[in-house]
Write a protein that holds these residues in place. Structure first.
Motif, PDB file in Angstrom:
ATOM      1  N   UNK A   7       0.906  -1.177  -0.114  1.00 47.47           N
ATOM      2  CA  UNK A   7       0.182  -0.106   0.134  1.00 47.47           C
ATOM      3  C   UNK A   7       0.674   1.258   0.197  1.00 47.47           C
ATOM      4  N   UNK A   8       2.266   1.084   0.214  1.00 47.45           N
ATOM      5  CA  UNK A   8       3.017   2.443   0.120  1.00 47.45           C
ATOM      6  C   UNK A   8       3.763   2.479  -1.013  1.00 47.45           C
ATOM      7  N   UNK A   9       3.515   1.384  -2.041  1.00 48.39           N
ATOM      8  CA  UNK A   9       4.083   1.785  -3.237  1.00 48.39           C
ATOM      9  C   UNK A   9       2.922   2.456  -4.219  1.00 48.39           C
ATOM     10  N   UNK A  10       3.407   3.402  -4.904  1.00 50.34           N
ATOM     11  CA  UNK A  10       2.387   4.100  -6.146  1.00 50.34           C
ATOM     12  C   UNK A  10       3.161   3.817  -7.341  1.00 50.34           C
ATOM     13  N   UNK A  11       2.320   2.957  -8.018  1.00 44.76           N
ATOM     14  CA  UNK A  11       2.458   2.386  -9.442  1.00 44.76           C
ATOM     15  C   UNK A  11       2.110   3.503 -10.609  1.00 44.76           C
ATOM     16  N   UNK A  12       2.788   3.400 -11.499  1.00 34.63           N
ATOM     17  CA  UNK A  12       2.201   4.152 -12.668  1.00 34.63           C
ATOM     18  C   UNK A  12       2.618   5.711 -12.454  1.00 34.63           C
ATOM     19  N   UNK A  13       3.797   5.748 -11.665  1.00 32.29           N
ATOM     20  CA  UNK A  13       4.293   7.308 -11.321  1.00 32.29           C
ATOM     21  C   UNK A  13       5.570   7.302 -12.011  1.00 32.29           C
ATOM     22  N   UNK A  14       5.549   8.101 -13.186  1.00 30.86           N
ATOM     23  CA  UNK A  14       6.957   8.290 -13.882  1.00 30.86           C
ATOM     24  C   UNK A  14       7.615   9.559 -13.032  1.00 30.86           C
ATOM     25  N   UNK A  15       8.873   9.418 -12.585  1.00 30.44           N
ATOM     26  CA  UNK A  15       9.405  10.468 -12.083  1.00 30.44           C
ATOM     27  C   UNK A  15      10.049  11.365 -13.027  1.00 30.44           C
ATOM     28  N   UNK A  16       9.830  12.550 -13.047  1.00 25.76           N
ATOM     29  CA  UNK A  16      10.184  13.708 -13.953  1.00 25.76           C
ATOM     30  C   UNK A  16      11.584  14.438 -13.634  1.00 25.76           C
ATOM     31  N   UNK A  17      11.488  14.876 -12.210  1.00 25.08           N
ATOM     32  CA  UNK A  17      12.391  15.591 -11.787  1.00 25.08           C
ATOM     33  C   UNK A  17      12.512  15.322 -10.449  1.00 25.08           C
ATOM     34  N   UNK A  18      13.761  15.709  -9.738  1.00 25.57           N
ATOM     35  CA  UNK A  18      14.193  15.722  -8.296  1.00 25.57           C
ATOM     36  C   UNK A  18      14.923  16.815  -8.103  1.00 25.57           C
ATOM     37  N   UNK A  19      14.268  17.718  -7.311  1.00 28.44           N
ATOM     38  CA  UNK A  19      15.235  18.774  -6.926  1.00 28.44           C
ATOM     39  C   UNK A  19      15.456  19.350  -5.482  1.00 28.44           C
ATOM     40  N   UNK A  20      16.351  19.948  -5.111  1.00 27.56           N
ATOM     41  CA  UNK A  20      16.371  19.842  -3.740  1.00 27.56           C
ATOM     42  C   UNK A  20      16.968  21.419  -3.168  1.00 27.56           C
ATOM     43  N   UNK A  21      16.591  21.801  -1.902  1.00 27.47           N
ATOM     44  CA  UNK A  21      17.239  22.703  -1.331  1.00 27.47           C
ATOM     45  C   UNK A  21      17.850  22.474  -0.236  1.00 27.47           C
ATOM     46  N   UNK A  22      18.216  23.365   0.677  1.00 23.79           N
ATOM     47  CA  UNK A  22      18.983  23.242   1.963  1.00 23.79           C
ATOM     48  C   UNK A  22      17.934  22.551   2.718  1.00 23.79           C
ATOM     49  N   UNK A  23      16.565  22.572   2.549  1.00 27.23           N
ATOM     50  CA  UNK A  23      15.769  22.154   3.546  1.00 27.23           C
ATOM     51  C   UNK A  23      14.852  20.954   3.125  1.00 27.23           C
ATOM     52  N   UNK A  24      14.699  20.767   1.878  1.00 25.25           N
ATOM     53  CA  UNK A  24      13.771  19.807   1.168  1.00 25.25           C
ATOM     54  C   UNK A  24      14.036  19.274   0.205  1.00 25.25           C
ATOM     55  N   UNK A  25      13.462  18.339  -0.377  1.00 21.95           N
ATOM     56  CA  UNK A  25      13.597  17.679  -1.539  1.00 21.95           C
ATOM     57  C   UNK A  25      12.177  17.668  -2.348  1.00 21.95           C
ATOM     58  N   UNK A  26      12.011  17.917  -3.617  1.00 25.53           N
ATOM     59  CA  UNK A  26      10.761  17.903  -4.131  1.00 25.53           C
ATOM     60  C   UNK A  26      10.893  17.113  -5.489  1.00 25.53           C
ATOM     61  N   UNK A  27       9.803  16.061  -5.654  1.00 22.36           N
ATOM     62  CA  UNK A  27      10.057  15.062  -6.624  1.00 22.36           C
ATOM     63  C   UNK A  27       8.761  15.265  -7.453  1.00 22.36           C
ATOM     64  N   UNK A  28       8.829  15.573  -8.826  1.00 22.50           N
ATOM     65  CA  UNK A  28       7.694  15.496  -9.656  1.00 22.50           C
ATOM     66  C   UNK A  28       7.538  14.189 -10.329  1.00 22.50           C
ATOM     67  N   UNK A  29       6.287  13.962 -10.688  1.00 25.29           N
ATOM     68  CA  UNK A  29       6.206  12.801 -11.157  1.00 25.29           C
ATOM     69  C   UNK A  29       4.578  12.825 -12.299  1.00 25.29           C
ATOM     70  N   UNK A  30       4.812  11.867 -13.119  1.00 26.00           N
ATOM     71  CA  UNK A  30       3.587  11.787 -14.124  1.00 26.00           C
ATOM     72  C   UNK A  30       2.641  10.708 -13.900  1.00 26.00           C
ATOM     73  N   UNK A  31       1.443  10.833 -13.723  1.00 32.69           N
ATOM     74  CA  UNK A  31       0.545   9.785 -13.424  1.00 32.69           C
ATOM     75  C   UNK A  31       0.543   9.107 -14.796  1.00 32.69           C
ATOM     76  N   UNK A  32       0.791   7.949 -15.232  1.00 31.28           N
ATOM     77  CA  UNK A  32       0.955   7.388 -16.608  1.00 31.28           C
ATOM     78  C   UNK A  32      -0.379   6.856 -17.220  1.00 31.28           C
ATOM     79  N   UNK A  33      -1.373   6.999 -16.177  1.00 33.01           N
ATOM     80  CA  UNK A  33      -2.730   6.550 -16.727  1.00 33.01           C
ATOM     81  C   UNK A  33      -3.405   7.953 -17.076  1.00 33.01           C
ATOM     82  N   UNK A  34      -3.511   8.995 -16.194  1.00 34.44           N
ATOM     83  CA  UNK A  34      -3.976  10.026 -16.532  1.00 34.44           C
ATOM     84  C   UNK A  34      -3.176  11.140 -17.249  1.00 34.44           C
ATOM     85  N   UNK A  35      -2.063  11.123 -16.946  1.00 27.83           N
ATOM     86  CA  UNK A  35      -0.926  12.185 -17.656  1.00 27.83           C
ATOM     87  C   UNK A  35      -0.866  13.291 -16.875  1.00 27.83           C
ATOM     88  N   UNK A  36      -1.673  13.310 -15.601  1.00 30.36           N
ATOM     89  CA  UNK A  36      -1.447  14.261 -14.732  1.00 30.36           C
ATOM     90  C   UNK A  36      -0.114  14.338 -14.072  1.00 30.36           C
TER      91      UNK A  36
END
Ligand SMILES: Cc1cc2nc3c(=O)[nH]c(=O)nc-3n(C[C@H](O)[C@H](O)[C@H](O)COP(=O)(O)OP(=O)(O)OC[C@H]3O[C@@H](n4cnc5c(N)ncnc54)[C@H](O)[C@@H]3O)c2cc1C
Length: 275
Positions: free
Chosen positions: A47-76
C-alpha cells in the motif's frame, strides 16, 4: 578429442560453477522466477508503493527535496515534498532526468555504464531436447553460433511444451539491436538449428527484450563501478541518496539492490538520529 575441446574456447565460458566468479554464492533459483523476490516485498509494503508514477524531476534545497512525477494513466503531473529522497532509479535513467546533484555526483553518475544484455525466449510445442536428445537443463555455449548463452529449462521436465532461452548476450552482436523482432528471431532459429535441427518445426512463439530499448531501463544491469566511483555514489548528496544496485559491488544481482538498501537505510538513519 580433448585437445579440440580445450582449443574451442569452451573453458572461457565455464563460470558460476565455483565461488568468487562474480555472482552470489551459492546460487538459488526462486520458484516462479526472479520476479518473485520483488513481488514478495510488494506483498508486505504494497500500500506504500505508488505504481504508474513516472518520476520527471528531483530537486533539492537546503531544507527539502521535491519530486515531480507524471501519472501514466491520467497524464497528470504531481509533486511530493520530503526531508530526504532515496533515489533508486537505474543509473541509465538518472542520467536522463532533471535532478539537482553536485557536480561531483553528476560526473560520477555519468561515468557509470550499463550492460547491453538482451534475451529471447522461444516457446516450443514439444520438449525435443529432452525427448530426442536427453538434455535436462543446462546451457549451450558457442562463440561461432552468436547466441550468447542458450539455455534449456530446468523446470517442468517431461511436460507438454517448454520455453528455451534462445538468446542471452550482448544485444549488439550480429547487429541484432537494430533488427526487427522477426529479424532477431530468424537469426536465433537459423543459428540454433545448426545444433537442434528440430527447432524450426517445433517453434510456436517468441518474446524478445533488448533492455537498452526499454524506456524505464535504458540498459540491462549496471556495470560494476570501481572503488573510487562506488565511494562517491554511496555518499549522500545534500538531501538525496542514491540507493540502486548500480552504486555497489553487485549491480547485476538483486543482492546488490539489497546491499545498497541496507547501506542507505543505515546512513540515513544515523543522520536523522543526529537531528
Ligand atoms: C537480463 C537480466 C537478468 C538478470 N538476472 C538476474 C538473476 O538471475 N539474479 C539476480 O539476482 N539478478 C539478476 N538481474 C539483476 C537484477 O535485476 C538487478 O540487479 C536489480 O533489479 C537491481 O535493482 P534496483 O532496485 O537497483 O533496480 P531495478 O530493479 O532496475 O528497479 C528500478 C525501478 O525504477 C523504475 N523506473 C525507471 N525509471 C523510472 C521513472 N522515471 N520513474 C519511476 N520509476 C522508474 C523501473 O521501472 C524499476 O522498477 C538481472 C538483470 C537483467 C537485466
Amino acid at each position: 578429442d580433448l585437445s579440440a575441446l580445450l582449443k574451442s574456447g569452451f573453458s572461457s565460458r565455464v563460470r558460476s560453477l565455483y565461488s568468487g566468479t562474480g555472482g552470489p554464492d551459492p546460487l538459488f533459483q526462486p520458484i516462479g522466477g526472479m520476479m518473485q523476490i520483488p513481488l514478495a516485498f510488494q506483498k508486505v509494503i504494497g500500500e506504500r508503493i505508488k505504481l504508474g508514477a513516472e518520476v520527471r524531476s528531483v530537486s533539492q534545497t537546503e531544507d527539502a527535496v521535491q519530486v515531480t512525477y507524471r501519472d501514466t494513466t491520467t497524464g497528470e503531473e504531481h509533486r511530493e515534498i520530503a526531508d530526504y529522497c532515496v533515489c533508486c532509479l537505474p543509473m541509465s535513467v538518472l542520467k536522463e532526468i532533471d535532478i539537482t546533484l553536485s557536480s561531483d555526483m553528476a560526473a560520477a553518475v555519468n561515468e557509470t555504464g550499463q550492460s547491453t544484455s538482451a534475451k529471447m525466449g522461444l516457446q516450443m510445442r514439444r520438449r525435443f531436447w529432452e525427448e530426442d536428445d536427453g538434455i535436462f537443463g543446462g546451457h549451450l555455449w558457442s562463440r561461432s553460433l552468436q547466441l550468447g548463452e542458450f539455455s534449456y529449462p530446468s523446470n517442468d521436465y517431461f511436460s507438454e511444451k517448454g520455453v528455451l532461452l534462445g538468446y542471452y548476450g550482448n544485444g549488439n552482436q550480429a547487429n541484432l539491436s537494430d533488427k526487427s523482432v522477426q529479424g532477431r528471431l530468424d537469426h536465433v532459429l537459423t543459428q540454433a538449428s545448426k545444433v537442434h535441427p528440430q527447432i524450426r518445426d517445433e517453434f510456436e512463439s517468441a518474446y524478445s527484450v533488448w533492455w537498452e530499448k526499454v524506456p524505464y531501463s535504458l540498459g540491462a544491469y549496471g556495470r560494476t563501478p570501481g572503488l573510487a566511483l562506488r565511494e562517491q555514489l554511496s555518499k549522500p548528496d545534500g538531501r538525496i541518496y542514491l540507493g540502486s544496485a548500480g552504486t555497489g559491488t553487485r549491480p547485476a544481482w538483486l543482492e546488490g539492490a539489497i546491499q545498497a538498501a541496507w547501506r542507505t537505510v543505515e546512513t540515513l538513519h544515523d543522520r536523522a538520529m543526529k537531528g
